[in-house]
Scaffold this motif. Structure first.
Motif, PDB file in Angstrom:
ATOM      1  N   LEU A 135       0.810  -1.210   0.000  1.00  0.00           N
ATOM      2  CA  LEU A 135       0.000   0.000   0.000  1.00  0.00           C
ATOM      3  C   LEU A 135       0.848   1.266   0.000  1.00  0.00           C
ATOM      4  N   ALA A 136       2.179   1.113   0.102  1.00  0.00           N
ATOM      5  CA  ALA A 136       3.042   2.293   0.170  1.00  0.00           C
ATOM      6  C   ALA A 136       3.038   3.071  -1.136  1.00  0.00           C
ATOM      7  N   ALA A 137       3.080   2.381  -2.262  1.00  0.00           N
ATOM      8  CA  ALA A 137       3.109   3.042  -3.564  1.00  0.00           C
ATOM      9  C   ALA A 137       2.372   2.175  -4.577  1.00  0.00           C
ATOM     10  N   PRO A 138       1.033   2.174  -4.538  1.00  0.00           N
ATOM     11  CA  PRO A 138       0.277   1.324  -5.468  1.00  0.00           C
ATOM     12  C   PRO A 138       0.487   1.762  -6.902  1.00  0.00           C
ATOM     13  N   ARG A 139       0.629   0.787  -7.786  1.00  0.00           N
ATOM     14  CA  ARG A 139       0.867   1.079  -9.198  1.00  0.00           C
ATOM     15  C   ARG A 139      -0.458   1.341  -9.912  1.00  0.00           C
ATOM     16  N   VAL A 140      -0.449   2.340 -10.787  1.00  0.00           N
ATOM     17  CA  VAL A 140      -1.627   2.646 -11.584  1.00  0.00           C
ATOM     18  C   VAL A 140      -1.709   1.645 -12.727  1.00  0.00           C
ATOM     19  N   PRO A 141      -2.893   1.080 -13.005  1.00  0.00           N
ATOM     20  CA  PRO A 141      -2.992   0.108 -14.094  1.00  0.00           C
ATOM     21  C   PRO A 141      -2.633   0.731 -15.432  1.00  0.00           C
ATOM     22  N   ALA A 142      -2.100  -0.091 -16.334  1.00  0.00           N
ATOM     23  CA  ALA A 142      -1.669   0.411 -17.639  1.00  0.00           C
ATOM     24  C   ALA A 142      -2.839   0.959 -18.442  1.00  0.00           C
ATOM     25  N   GLN A 143      -4.014   0.347 -18.327  1.00  0.00           N
ATOM     26  CA  GLN A 143      -5.185   0.843 -19.039  1.00  0.00           C
ATOM     27  C   GLN A 143      -6.391   0.748 -18.124  1.00  0.00           C
ATOM     28  N   ARG A 144      -7.295   1.680 -18.265  1.00  0.00           N
ATOM     29  CA  ARG A 144      -8.450   1.744 -17.379  1.00  0.00           C
ATOM     30  C   ARG A 144      -9.662   1.011 -17.946  1.00  0.00           C
ATOM     31  N   GLY A 146     -11.224  -1.823 -18.659  1.00  0.00           N
ATOM     32  CA  GLY A 146     -11.115  -3.255 -18.473  1.00  0.00           C
ATOM     33  C   GLY A 146     -12.043  -4.007 -19.418  1.00  0.00           C
ATOM     34  N   SER A 147     -11.798  -5.301 -19.545  1.00  0.00           N
ATOM     35  CA  SER A 147     -12.571  -6.107 -20.474  1.00  0.00           C
ATOM     36  C   SER A 147     -13.924  -6.490 -19.902  1.00  0.00           C
ATOM     37  N   ARG A 148     -14.138  -6.322 -18.613  1.00  0.00           N
ATOM     38  CA  ARG A 148     -15.393  -6.712 -17.998  1.00  0.00           C
ATOM     39  C   ARG A 148     -16.228  -5.475 -17.700  1.00  0.00           C
ATOM     40  N   LEU A 149     -17.461  -5.517 -18.140  1.00  0.00           N
ATOM     41  CA  LEU A 149     -18.366  -4.405 -17.920  1.00  0.00           C
ATOM     42  C   LEU A 149     -18.633  -4.232 -16.431  1.00  0.00           C
ATOM     43  N   LEU A 150     -18.648  -2.972 -15.982  1.00  0.00           N
ATOM     44  CA  LEU A 150     -18.954  -2.608 -14.597  1.00  0.00           C
ATOM     45  C   LEU A 150     -17.908  -3.125 -13.617  1.00  0.00           C
ATOM     46  N   SER A 151     -16.704  -3.393 -14.087  1.00  0.00           N
ATOM     47  CA  SER A 151     -15.619  -3.841 -13.234  1.00  0.00           C
ATOM     48  C   SER A 151     -14.438  -2.892 -13.421  1.00  0.00           C
ATOM     49  N   VAL A 152     -13.922  -2.349 -12.307  1.00  0.00           N
ATOM     50  CA  VAL A 152     -12.873  -1.339 -12.374  1.00  0.00           C
ATOM     51  C   VAL A 152     -11.783  -1.670 -11.357  1.00  0.00           C
ATOM     52  N   ALA A 153     -10.523  -1.667 -11.794  1.00  0.00           N
ATOM     53  CA  ALA A 153      -9.383  -1.791 -10.888  1.00  0.00           C
ATOM     54  C   ALA A 153      -9.082  -0.401 -10.338  1.00  0.00           C
ATOM     55  N   VAL A 154      -9.361  -0.191  -9.061  1.00  0.00           N
ATOM     56  CA  VAL A 154      -9.237   1.139  -8.464  1.00  0.00           C
ATOM     57  C   VAL A 154      -8.012   1.284  -7.570  1.00  0.00           C
ATOM     58  N   GLY A 155      -7.303   0.196  -7.282  1.00  0.00           N
ATOM     59  CA  GLY A 155      -6.150   0.292  -6.391  1.00  0.00           C
ATOM     60  C   GLY A 155      -5.505  -1.057  -6.193  1.00  0.00           C
ATOM     61  N   VAL A 156      -4.928  -1.242  -5.019  1.00  0.00           N
ATOM     62  CA  VAL A 156      -4.226  -2.484  -4.706  1.00  0.00           C
ATOM     63  C   VAL A 156      -4.614  -2.921  -3.296  1.00  0.00           C
ATOM     64  N   VAL A 164     -10.290  -4.558  -7.127  1.00  0.00           N
ATOM     65  CA  VAL A 164     -11.270  -4.446  -8.201  1.00  0.00           C
ATOM     66  C   VAL A 164     -12.651  -4.235  -7.589  1.00  0.00           C
ATOM     67  N   VAL A 165     -13.294  -3.161  -7.987  1.00  0.00           N
ATOM     68  CA  VAL A 165     -14.698  -2.935  -7.636  1.00  0.00           C
ATOM     69  C   VAL A 165     -15.537  -3.491  -8.778  1.00  0.00           C
ATOM     70  N   ASP A 166     -16.218  -4.580  -8.527  1.00  0.00           N
ATOM     71  CA  ASP A 166     -17.013  -5.262  -9.544  1.00  0.00           C
ATOM     72  C   ASP A 166     -18.486  -5.127  -9.156  1.00  0.00           C
ATOM     73  N   LEU A 167     -19.198  -4.247  -9.828  1.00  0.00           N
ATOM     74  CA  LEU A 167     -20.602  -4.004  -9.502  1.00  0.00           C
ATOM     75  C   LEU A 167     -21.489  -5.179  -9.870  1.00  0.00           C
ATOM     76  N   LEU A 190     -12.849   5.348  -9.600  1.00  0.00           N
ATOM     77  CA  LEU A 190     -14.010   4.570 -10.041  1.00  0.00           C
ATOM     78  C   LEU A 190     -14.635   5.187 -11.291  1.00  0.00           C
ATOM     79  N   VAL A 191     -14.803   6.519 -11.294  1.00  0.00           N
ATOM     80  CA  VAL A 191     -15.379   7.182 -12.463  1.00  0.00           C
ATOM     81  C   VAL A 191     -14.445   7.060 -13.665  1.00  0.00           C
ATOM     82  N   ALA A 192     -13.136   7.186 -13.423  1.00  0.00           N
ATOM     83  CA  ALA A 192     -12.168   7.062 -14.517  1.00  0.00           C
ATOM     84  C   ALA A 192     -12.244   5.689 -15.173  1.00  0.00           C
TER      85      ALA A 192
END
Length: 439
Positions: A135-144, A146-156, A164-167, A190-192
């Motif tokens: 959690l000291a320096a979470p890496r930003v994903p290469a692309q926002r 994602g291949s799954r609808l309503l699923s977003v990688a927001v952190g680590v 992953v926040v998967d609605l 999440l919005v991004a």
């Protein structure tokens, strides 16, 4: 040998995962094996083989070696990307809480950042160790996108894997946090992640739109005061009921069973500062607050099967805001708690799910901005969101503004029937969300 000593720090800095699997993990296995028995004895987790004999470390009588106590049996040590895990069988009379108390001593003995102890099955616990703080320096994903609808990688997560926040899995979320705790950054992330997807985003920000107006080019509707929020929420309830009638006429159980050309676009409703909806100072405001709370509860009860999802955020969320808040909380299965200013907010977010999660949230320090405890019915984790600034969020919303679906009924609720916002129609080709996916 000398070249290995010189190359190891460079390898660890540039290729941490490779260094861990090739060098760090074998050394840690040796260290754990050598310290297991004395560590168990020193932490009070060893049991004498004779009921009447108390085992004292280093005790020797009449020149005889000290009796060897029984120690908990452990399974094989299995590596992870940032640490290792193993399963331990409890001795008679032991409970998982005994190992939770000993976790700091384990981390010191094995020279790792931390050890997490969780019940695995009756009579067993699982130990998960992290070598460094992910959690000291979470890496930003290469692309926002994602291949799954309503699923977003927001952190680590603390385990080192993506948060992953998967609605589709958990449709409604409650996010709490004090000022500068990381709550707004999480919403930005999440919005991004949702902006490039074929979904409608709806905002409710009763602080004049100061927070959510950043995303306005990508929002299908935005309410900036409580009167507007009540009208918008009522329109969303009507939209949900229309979708229910559509499903009933088609004899399907949810919108994902409809034909693709008839399937309505998913709607994600983001509510910022929940307290502004429920605080009252007059009779008229009480009626508005009650109407807003009732509409939110109905959306939470009906929305998941009908493609309407809730993300509710606030600095302070407590039972003192009224019974509607408690009823709404029960419908929000996903909880995220950042550092909070009062214990009641943490209790509201996590207290009904897991007492250990509540303690972990109350231990978050002010300098740990972005760090949060997330919990659901499946358990809890410490996590940290990626840093997405306000400028980044505004740029992403503008970039994908052309994807904003047009939902005329929502604009009519806010501005009247003659004012609509141009955009793609409110029907999108989306994948089935009631099926299992491997990725």
């Amino acid at each position: 040998m000398a070249s290995t000593v010189v190359a190891a720090p460079i390898l660890r800095r540039r290729y941490p995962t490779a260094w861990w699997l090739a060098v760090g993990f074998p050394l840690t296995c040796v260290r754990l094996t050598r310290t297991w028995r004395p560590l168990m004895a020193g932490c009070g987790l060893a049991v004498s083989r004779k009921a009447a004999l108390t085992v004292v470390s280093g005790l020797v009588g009449n020149g005889a070696p000290p009796p060897q106590p029984r120690v908990p049996r452990r399974g094989p040590i299995r590596p992870t990307l940032g640490g290792f895990r193993l399963v331990v069988r409890l001795l008679p009379g032991q409970v998982p809480a005994d190992f939770v108390k000993a976790a700091p001593a384990m981390a010191e003995a094995w020279q790792v950042h931390g050890v997490r102890v969780t019940p695995w099955r009756p009579g067993y616990v699982r130990l998960v160790a992290s070598v460094d703080d992910p959690l000291a320096a979470p890496r930003v994903p290469a692309q926002r996108d994602g291949s799954r609808l309503l699923s977003v990688a927001v952190g680590v997560l603390e385990s080192g894997v993506a948060w992953v926040v998967d609605l589709r899995q958990i449709p409604h979320w409650l996010i709490v946090g004090a000022t500068r705790s990381g709550k707004s950054t999480l919403i930005n992330a999440l919005v991004a992640g949702l902006a490039p997807q074929p979904v409608a985003l709806v905002g409710i920000d009763c602080k004049g739109g100061m927070e959510l107006s950043l995303y306005e080019p990508r929002l299908s509707a935005l309410a900036t005061n409580r009167a507007q929020a009540v009208r918008l929420l009522s329109a969303l309830v009507d939209l949900t009921l229309d979708r229910m009638a559509l499903c009933r006429a088609a004899r399907v159980r949810n919108v994902w069973g409809l034909p693709q050309d008839e399937r309505p676009v998913p709607v994600v409703v983001i509510v910022d500062e929940l307290a502004e909806l429920f605080l009252v100072a007059s009779r008229s405001e009480k009626d508005e607050a009650h109407a807003a709370g009732t509409a939110l509860i109905r959306l939470a009860q009906l929305g998941a099967a009908l493609g309407v999802f809730l993300v509710v955020a606030g600095q302070r969320v407590g039972s003192d805001l009224g019974p509607g808040v408690t009823a709404l909380r029960a419908q929000l299965g996903g909880r995220v708690c950042h550092r909070v200013a009062d214990p009641g907010t943490a209790e509201m977010a996590l207290g009904d799910l897991n007492p250990d999660a509540l303690k972990a949230a109350q231990a978050i320090r002010p300098e740990q901005a972005g760090t949060a405890v997330l919990a659901s019915g499946d358990g809890w984790e410490r996590a940290r969101s990626h840093l997405v600034s306000e400028a980044d969020a505004e740029a992403i919303a503008a970039e994908y503004g052309h994807l904003t679906p047009d939902l005329p009924e929502l604009h009519a609720a806010l501005h009247g029937p003659d004012i609509t916002k141009p955009g793609p129609p409110g029907v999108a080709v989306i994948e089935r969300l009631d099926l299992d996916h491997d990725n």
